[in-house]
Motif scaffolding. Structure first.
Motif, PDB file in Angstrom:
ATOM      1  N   ALA A 383       0.825  -1.212   0.000  1.00 29.44           N
ATOM      2  CA  ALA A 383       0.000   0.000   0.000  1.00 29.44           C
ATOM      3  C   ALA A 383       0.858   1.260   0.000  1.00 29.44           C
ATOM      4  O   ALA A 383       0.662   2.173   0.806  1.00 29.44           O
ATOM      5  CB  ALA A 383      -0.953  -0.001   1.192  1.00 29.44           C
ATOM      6  N   LYS A 384       1.819   1.307  -0.928  1.00 28.26           N
ATOM      7  CA  LYS A 384       2.728   2.451  -0.984  1.00 28.26           C
ATOM      8  C   LYS A 384       2.945   2.920  -2.416  1.00 28.26           C
ATOM      9  O   LYS A 384       2.891   2.128  -3.357  1.00 28.26           O
ATOM     10  CB  LYS A 384       4.095   2.090  -0.391  1.00 28.26           C
ATOM     11  N   ILE A 385       3.176   4.208  -2.550  1.00 26.12           N
ATOM     12  CA  ILE A 385       3.763   4.756  -3.775  1.00 26.12           C
ATOM     13  C   ILE A 385       5.167   5.198  -3.411  1.00 26.12           C
ATOM     14  O   ILE A 385       5.371   5.908  -2.424  1.00 26.12           O
ATOM     15  CB  ILE A 385       2.952   5.948  -4.320  1.00 26.12           C
ATOM     16  N   ILE A 386       6.120   4.765  -4.187  1.00 23.90           N
ATOM     17  CA  ILE A 386       7.526   5.095  -3.922  1.00 23.90           C
ATOM     18  C   ILE A 386       8.042   5.947  -5.077  1.00 23.90           C
ATOM     19  O   ILE A 386       7.948   5.555  -6.242  1.00 23.90           O
ATOM     20  CB  ILE A 386       8.374   3.821  -3.778  1.00 23.90           C
ATOM     21  N   VAL A 387       8.528   7.109  -4.744  1.00 21.90           N
ATOM     22  CA  VAL A 387       9.114   7.996  -5.745  1.00 21.90           C
ATOM     23  C   VAL A 387      10.615   8.012  -5.497  1.00 21.90           C
ATOM     24  O   VAL A 387      11.071   8.349  -4.410  1.00 21.90           O
ATOM     25  CB  VAL A 387       8.559   9.430  -5.635  1.00 21.90           C
ATOM     26  N   THR A 388      11.370   7.604  -6.494  1.00 23.17           N
ATOM     27  CA  THR A 388      12.816   7.516  -6.315  1.00 23.17           C
ATOM     28  C   THR A 388      13.516   7.890  -7.603  1.00 23.17           C
ATOM     29  O   THR A 388      12.922   7.876  -8.676  1.00 23.17           O
ATOM     30  CB  THR A 388      13.241   6.092  -5.883  1.00 23.17           C
ATOM     31  N   ASP A 389      14.787   8.245  -7.502  1.00 24.80           N
ATOM     32  CA  ASP A 389      15.558   8.585  -8.692  1.00 24.80           C
ATOM     33  C   ASP A 389      16.028   7.298  -9.351  1.00 24.80           C
ATOM     34  O   ASP A 389      17.053   6.735  -8.980  1.00 24.80           O
ATOM     35  CB  ASP A 389      16.755   9.464  -8.318  1.00 24.80           C
ATOM     36  N   MET A 390      15.294   6.831 -10.339  1.00 25.23           N
ATOM     37  CA  MET A 390      15.622   5.575 -10.989  1.00 25.23           C
ATOM     38  C   MET A 390      16.964   5.616 -11.703  1.00 25.23           C
ATOM     39  O   MET A 390      17.594   4.600 -11.934  1.00 25.23           O
ATOM     40  CB  MET A 390      14.531   5.201 -11.991  1.00 25.23           C
ATOM     41  N   HIS A 391      17.411   6.821 -12.050  1.00 24.54           N
ATOM     42  CA  HIS A 391      18.680   6.931 -12.756  1.00 24.54           C
ATOM     43  C   HIS A 391      19.871   6.566 -11.863  1.00 24.54           C
ATOM     44  O   HIS A 391      20.964   6.321 -12.345  1.00 24.54           O
ATOM     45  CB  HIS A 391      18.867   8.344 -13.292  1.00 24.54           C
TER      46      HIS A 391
END
Length: 455
Positions: A383-391
């Motif tokens: 139950a999460k949205i994870i925003v991360t720098d995929m680069h």
């Protein structure tokens, strides 16, 4: 784009510093190679070091060699020689008003060489915060600004060391520049994954309907580094993690994640909403509450670093538990944390929802109109949205780490959307200074931690 940068000069105060070597000059090289954006742009690097022409050529060549190797560019010697024809060095002391008179004459001679009556000058202050005010004051006193057809000034974070010093800088800025000429730079605002999140909320109203405390339990933002202070003991002793990271990068991130969407897309409305969000953070009422909701730590070995007080109580780690005073976020917990010598380098936002079904719904909503948001992960099971720098984990991560080329283009075109307003800076310093005043009442509340671990 050629018209945007014809007959322009970027003057970099601190032109032989770490930022100039690793970011500014390589970014200008990138602009030239990839987009041919500045056939007539001049760059003037300024510092106190007395360099001969050969010394400066070798300095730029080292940057050039490192740039080509790191970013896998192949550029011939003729390109380098042409680049050297557009970059200059001038030695001076920014604290001496008399030195600016020599700079005025030097810049005017460069303009005469181009045989043009029009010029635009961008003054980039890549200096210690303590030198901002006097540099601006001396720049104005020299009448260099009067000689500039169009003038802009860029102030690199940190913007002061507290509200008082920030206000001193701002006072000098607004005395000599109009707001549209001032670019207060915090490069986090240019990051793709923050822009993605803002764009989703803007273009998908149904998505934004779930962006509140009725559906979200907790918001956690972390900005960790695996390295220590890397020889910057003198600087770090004057700031610490709270002022180095939370006051700017992390509070800017929080404002982008949680702000109300402006009624219009106008720039001042966007800045106002970011400032309002920061101003709505709950302040800790007393030292006891601060002790429960704020953890500050210092990695073992910090006091043995060069130029560090052996009895230092400067924090290299901080974790804050907050709430936001707004109808949208009432009841949602907010956790901000940053530290040196953590287990891994990681920039991450986690939005924890009350129901996995909400995350699934949001994922499905987003997939209806785009699949391009590769920096956002929908974790339905947790139950999460994870925003991360995929680069950070990509093969091409080094190339993507250069972001100043985009910022230069925005400065040149006059686009302030990725720059900070005074109201945001003021609100963030009011919040940070309040914490520091409480800390000053208790210098024993700091814990030590081993590499990568803190309780």
């Amino acid at each position: 784009m050629h018209d945007l940068i014809t007959q322009k000069t970027i003057v970099i105060f601190g032109g032989t510093g770490d930022l100039a070597q690793k970011k500014l000059i390589p970014s200008i090289m990138k602009m030239r190679i990839e987009e041919d954006l500045f056939p007539q742009l001049k760059i003037v690097c300024i510092s106190r070091r007395q360099l001969t022409e050969n010394d400066f050529t070798q300095y730029v060549r080292r940057i050039y060699n490192s740039f080509c190797e790191t970013y896998s560019y192949y550029i011939d010697e003729q390109w380098f020689l042409r680049f050297m024809g557009s970059i200059y060095y001038y030695a001076m002391d920014v604290t001496q008003e008399s030195d600016f008179k020599g700079l005025k004459e030097y810049l005017n001679r460069l303009d005469e060489m181009r045989n043009s009556s029009f010029n635009e000058r961008i003054f980039f202050l890549s200096l210690l915060p303590s030198l901002f005010s006097i540099s601006i004051r001396n720049l104005a006193a020299s009448t260099i600004l009067a000689d500039s057809g169009v003038r802009k000034i860029v102030v690199e974070k940190p913007f002061g060391t507290n509200l008082q010093t920030a206000l001193e800088i701002e006072t000098e800025l607004v005395k000599h520049f109009r707001e549209k000429e001032i670019f207060r730079l915090d490069h986090v605002l240019e990051k793709k994954f923050y822009k993605d999140l803002y764009h989703i909320r803007s273009v998908c109203p149904r998505f934004d309907c779930y962006w509140n405390s009725s559906f979200i339990n907790k918001i956690e933002i972390e900005w960790n580094e695996s390295i220590g202070i890397e020889g910057r003991g003198q600087y770090y002793e004057s700031v610490g993690a709270l002022r180095d990271m939370v006051q700017n990068h992390i509070l800017q991130t929080l404002s982008l994640v949680c702000m109300e969407l402006p009624a219009t897309g106008e720039l001042f409305m966007l800045r106002n909403e970011r400032a309002r969000l920061i101003g709505n953070l709950t302040k800790f009422e007393q030292e006891e509450e601060l002790g429960r909701k704020v953890i500050r730590g210092q990695y073992i070995g910090y006091r043995e670093e060069d130029n560090v007080n052996p009895n230092s109580v400067i924090e290299t780690f901080v974790r804050l538990e907050l709430t936001i005073r707004s109808l949208r976020w009432k009841g949602t917990d907010v956790v901000l944390k940053t530290g040196k010598r953590m287990e891994e380098k990681r920039t991450r936002i986690e939005i924890s929802f009350k129901s996995p079904q909400t995350v699934k719904t949001l994922r499905d909503l987003l997939s209806e109109f785009t699949n391009s948001y590769d920096s956002i992960i929908f974790d339905v099971m947790r139950a999460k949205i994870i925003v991360t720098d995929m680069h950070n984990n990509s093969v091409d991560s080094k190339r993507n780490s250069i972001s100043y080329d985009k910022l230069f283009q925005r400065i040149i075109s006059g686009d302030q959307s990725s720059f900070v307003s005074w109201e945001e800076i003021q609100a963030s310093w009011q919040f940070i200074d309040h914490i520091r005043r409480l800390w000053e009442q208790n210098t024993t509340g700091i814990c030590c931690y081993q590499l990568g671990s803190i309780n």
